[in-house]
Design a protein around this motif. Structure first.
Motif, PDB file in Angstrom:
ATOM      1  N   GLY A 150      15.255 -35.320  52.866  1.00 21.04           N
ATOM      2  CA  GLY A 150      14.211 -34.556  53.543  1.00 21.04           C
ATOM      3  C   GLY A 150      12.857 -34.841  52.932  1.00 21.04           C
ATOM      4  N   ARG A 151      11.826 -34.312  53.576  1.00 22.03           N
ATOM      5  CA  ARG A 151      10.467 -34.559  53.108  1.00 22.03           C
ATOM      6  C   ARG A 151       9.559 -33.465  53.629  1.00 22.03           C
ATOM      7  NH1 ARG A 151      10.049 -40.265  55.101  1.00 22.03           N
ATOM      8  NH2 ARG A 151      12.278 -40.069  54.755  1.00 22.03           N
ATOM      9  N   LEU A 188       7.924 -36.246  48.837  1.00 21.06           N
ATOM     10  CA  LEU A 188       9.348 -36.555  48.803  1.00 21.06           C
ATOM     11  C   LEU A 188      10.024 -35.815  47.652  1.00 21.06           C
ATOM     12  CD1 LEU A 188       9.104 -40.393  49.421  1.00 21.06           C
ATOM     13  CD2 LEU A 188       9.713 -38.631  51.088  1.00 21.06           C
ATOM     14  N   PRO A 189      11.332 -35.626  47.745  1.00 23.17           N
ATOM     15  CA  PRO A 189      12.038 -34.948  46.648  1.00 23.17           C
ATOM     16  C   PRO A 189      11.947 -35.765  45.366  1.00 23.17           C
ATOM     17  CG  PRO A 189      13.597 -35.903  48.194  1.00 23.17           C
ATOM     18  CD  PRO A 189      12.249 -35.993  48.833  1.00 23.17           C
ATOM     19  N   PRO A 190      11.613 -35.126  44.245  1.00 24.02           N
ATOM     20  CA  PRO A 190      11.522 -35.867  42.981  1.00 24.02           C
ATOM     21  C   PRO A 190      12.851 -36.484  42.563  1.00 24.02           C
ATOM     22  CG  PRO A 190      10.430 -33.738  42.819  1.00 24.02           C
ATOM     23  CD  PRO A 190      11.196 -33.726  44.104  1.00 24.02           C
ATOM     24  N   GLU A 191      13.973 -35.917  43.017  1.00 29.32           N
ATOM     25  CA  GLU A 191      15.294 -36.435  42.641  1.00 29.32           C
ATOM     26  C   GLU A 191      16.126 -36.664  43.899  1.00 29.32           C
ATOM     27  OE1 GLU A 191      16.674 -33.367  40.174  1.00 29.32           O
ATOM     28  OE2 GLU A 191      15.273 -33.766  38.537  1.00 29.32           O
ATOM     29  N   PRO A 192      15.778 -37.654  44.717  1.00 24.89           N
ATOM     30  CA  PRO A 192      16.499 -37.881  45.975  1.00 24.89           C
ATOM     31  C   PRO A 192      17.870 -38.490  45.733  1.00 24.89           C
ATOM     32  CG  PRO A 192      14.919 -39.619  45.618  1.00 24.89           C
ATOM     33  CD  PRO A 192      14.700 -38.622  44.517  1.00 24.89           C
ATOM     34  N   PHE A 213      15.889 -31.595  51.308  1.00 23.90           N
ATOM     35  CA  PHE A 213      14.600 -31.206  50.749  1.00 23.90           C
ATOM     36  C   PHE A 213      13.672 -30.855  51.903  1.00 23.90           C
ATOM     37  CE2 PHE A 213      10.260 -32.403  49.457  1.00 23.90           C
ATOM     38  CZ  PHE A 213      10.111 -31.662  48.294  1.00 23.90           C
ATOM     39  N   GLY A 214      13.020 -29.693  51.832  1.00 21.42           N
ATOM     40  CA  GLY A 214      12.160 -29.248  52.918  1.00 21.42           C
ATOM     41  C   GLY A 214      12.845 -28.277  53.845  1.00 21.42           C
TER      42      GLY A 214
END
Length: 463
Positions: free
Chosen positions: A190-191, A209-213, A228-229
């Motif tokens: 997600g973003r 963006l997620p720091p830990e995708p 994320f988001g």
């Protein structure tokens, strides 16, 4: 009941939407007004979705959204906002309606009536086009001549997969944030979509963006993502973004971000300190107010339902206090291997007097003394220990809060905002002041007794 001759479905009566306003009288909530649209053309099928969105511009002005549909004839096919104002003696009265102005008469991107976010004299409505993946933001502004709301701009941004309800977005100042958790699309984390107002107008910025995708392959073979988001909230300075998890056993969380002048950087990660909460549902809803974060937990999913606490059956909301203030200096290493940390919590308002500190990563059971000062300073190895005293000006010792760290190496102390113990006497915190805090503590390195200091933190208080 009459039925449709073709489908056989019942024909429901054409009842327009309504808005009910309740006011608190000090004991109960009383119905103050019931609002209905009074300009619906006769025979319109279906009636406009009056009341789809609501937003107070201030305590005496309310905007009611009625989304448009170009299949409807004669009833604001591009949607509208009904504006109501409260008068001292007449109560809530219809004032005027915001509709598509001539400049946007043939602009198919205009669909007024959706959820609004209002900041001062500006308002934003974000929605996704049916012609995906294009999104639009409609900007309303108060007229400088008559004070009425009017549509002034349509901003287009690309590559958007957000929910068509467009509920998970926020706007304040020069920023618009749109949640895009990639639900159901797969293959991408997600973003958060970001728009920023510049001297030349609104511009789409780089996605947050997620720091830990992560991306994994589920048993079905489909790609999944960390969502994320899932939700977000923005108070004009700090942004909080939630992520509902579940895949690979990951837990939901909420993360706060601040703008460092060039990009949004992660500040804190919030997860519940509770062994029972291991569901992807944590963080399904999130809200931010100053130094506090609320995270919703609507359902509990676990392999062993017998482990579920009864109080979670109907869902719960977790409340977290975020650390506040700015780091002055870091604590030197101690016998635990790390440096003593200090975080300050509570309200930044001097009037509330609600401030406390938490020192961590200390030797278990060690004696601790909180210090307070009017400014910063630096004394290396103060008292002969490895730590540095980073306070200056007038320094006070908070003897009433002297205590010992617990078994986990944590020490909590209260700050009396009306009686800070400086050498010159007791002093109160007032708006505009910046105060600095640090904790002195005992330690033993090898067989030698010594002393050390935690981080030093500075807090700027408001009125």
């Amino acid at each position: 009941m009459a039925t449709d001759a073709v489908t056989g479905s019942p024909i429901l009566p054409e009842i327009p939407g309504r808005v009910y306003i309740f006011e608190f009288n000090g004991t109960t909530w009383d119905l103050a007004a019931g609002l209905v649209a009074t300009d619906i053309p006769a025979g319109l099928t279906p009636p406009p979705a009056y009341g789809f969105a609501l937003r107070f511009a201030n305590e005496n002005e309310l905007l009611v959204g009625s989304p448009g549909d170009r299949r409807w004839l004669g009833a604001d096919p591009a949607g509208s906002y009904y504006v109501y104002q409260r008068h001292p003696t007449q109560g809530w009265r219809f004032a005027y309606k915001v509709t598509q102005p001539p400049a946007f008469e043939f602009d198919p991107r205009c669909t007024l009536g959706g959820p609004l976010r209002i900041d001062g004299d500006r308002a934003i409505n974000v929605f996704r086009s049916l012609q995906r993946p294009v999104g639009y933001a409609l900007e309303l502004r108060r007229s400088t001549t008559d004070g009425r709301w009017e549509l002034v701009d349509v901003v287009e941004f690309n590559d958007v997969r957000m929910n068509s309800r467009a509920e998970d977005y926020d706007f304040a100042g020069d920023w618009i944030f749109i949640a895009d958790d990639n639900s159901g699309w797969g293959g991408f984390p997600g973003r958060v979509r970001v728009l920023r107002r510049t001297p030349t107008g609104w511009q789409q910025q780089a996605d947050l963006l997620p720091p830990e995708p992560y991306v994994a392959t589920a048993l079905s073979g489909a790609l999944v993502n960390e969502r994320f988001g899932s939700g977000l909230d923005f108070d004009g300075e700090r942004l909080v973004v939630s992520s509902i998890e579940g895949y690979l056993g990951r837990q939901g969380r909420a993360e706060t971000f601040v703008f460092d002048g060039s990009e949004w950087v992660r500040e804190h990660v919030v997860v519940p300190d509770d062994v029972y909460v291991n569901s992807r549902a944590f963080g399904d809803g999130v809200a931010l107010s100053g130094d506090s974060v609320l995270a919703g937990f609507p359902s509990y999913l676990t392999e062993d339902l017998s482990e579920m606490p009864p109080e979670y059956e109907g869902g719960v909301i977790f409340a977290f206090d975020l650390p506040r203030g700015s780091l002055v200096c870091s604590g030197a290493p101690n016998s635990t291997g790390g440096g003593g940390a200090l975080a300050m919590f509570g309200s930044r308002s001097a009037g509330t007097g609600d401030v406390y500190g938490m020192a961590q990563l200390l030797p278990a059971g060690t004696f601790c003394l909180p210090l307070v000062a009017t400014s910063t300073g630096f004394v290396a190895g103060a008292g002969g220990g490895p730590g540095n005293l980073c306070l200056g000006g007038s320094i006070g010792r908070m003897y009433t809060q002297l205590g010992a760290a617990d078994a986990a190496g944590e020490f909590e102390f209260d700050v009396d905002a009306t009686a800070l113990p400086l050498a010159s006497g007791l002093t109160s915190i007032v708006g505009g002041d910046t105060w600095y805090f640090q904790v002195w503590y005992r330690d033993t390195v090898g067989a030698l007794a010594t002393q050390n200091f935690t981080h030093a933190m500075g807090i700027a208080f408001t009125d």
